[in-house]
Motif scaffolding. Structure first.
Motif, PDB file in Angstrom:
ATOM      1  N   GLU A 191      16.232  84.703  70.208  1.00  0.00           N
ATOM      2  CA  GLU A 191      16.777  83.742  69.246  1.00  0.00           C
ATOM      3  C   GLU A 191      17.077  82.407  69.937  1.00  0.00           C
ATOM      4  O   GLU A 191      16.727  81.339  69.424  1.00  0.00           O
ATOM      5  N   THR A 203      17.845  84.246  62.182  1.00  0.00           N
ATOM      6  CA  THR A 203      18.641  85.327  61.617  1.00  0.00           C
ATOM      7  C   THR A 203      19.264  84.904  60.298  1.00  0.00           C
ATOM      8  O   THR A 203      19.385  83.726  59.995  1.00  0.00           O
ATOM      9  N   TYR A 219      16.768  89.896  61.561  1.00  0.00           N
ATOM     10  CA  TYR A 219      15.985  89.043  62.452  1.00  0.00           C
ATOM     11  C   TYR A 219      14.585  88.901  61.898  1.00  0.00           C
ATOM     12  O   TYR A 219      14.021  89.858  61.366  1.00  0.00           O
TER      13      TYR A 219
END
Length: 112
Positions: free
Chosen positions: A57, A64, A77
């Motif tokens: 991320e 997300t 995700y």
């Protein structure tokens, strides 16, 4: 059964590929999918999974969102556009490594 160190080295690739195949997933779902696809041979712990997810991320490969399911907040995700490109890169790297490993360990003939 693969050792934890072997799994750790391919964890990002596994996560990215699962997300490519499944559009979006939450953490526990990822651990269960790995267990299912490996017939229980690979067990992905939360202690390994979540740092890998957070790194992906932070690198811009995942995004997300959260959703309340059964009165619990679930974090999902999914791949970003860059994450989609990274899946291809990681799969190419993995295949090249597997090919070299097979040659080095004489697991297949080196003649074609």
């Amino acid at each position: 059964m693969a050792s934890n160190s072997m799994l750790k080295g391919s964890l990002q690739t596994i996560i990215l590929k699962l997300l490519e195949d499944n559009s979006e997933m939450y953490g526990y779902e990822i651990t269960q999918k790995v267990k299912e696809l490996s017939d229980g041979e690979l067990l992905l712990t939360e202690g390994a999974l979540y740092p890998a997810l957070h790194k992906l991320e932070a690198d811009g490969f995942l995004e997300t969102y959260t959703q309340v399911v059964d009165n619990r907040v679930r974090k999902y995700y999914r791949l970003t556009k860059e994450g989609g490109k990274e899946v291809r890169n990681k799969l190419k790297e993995a295949q090249a490594f597997i090919d070299q490993l097979q040659v080095l360990l004489n697991l297949r003939s080196t003649t074609k």
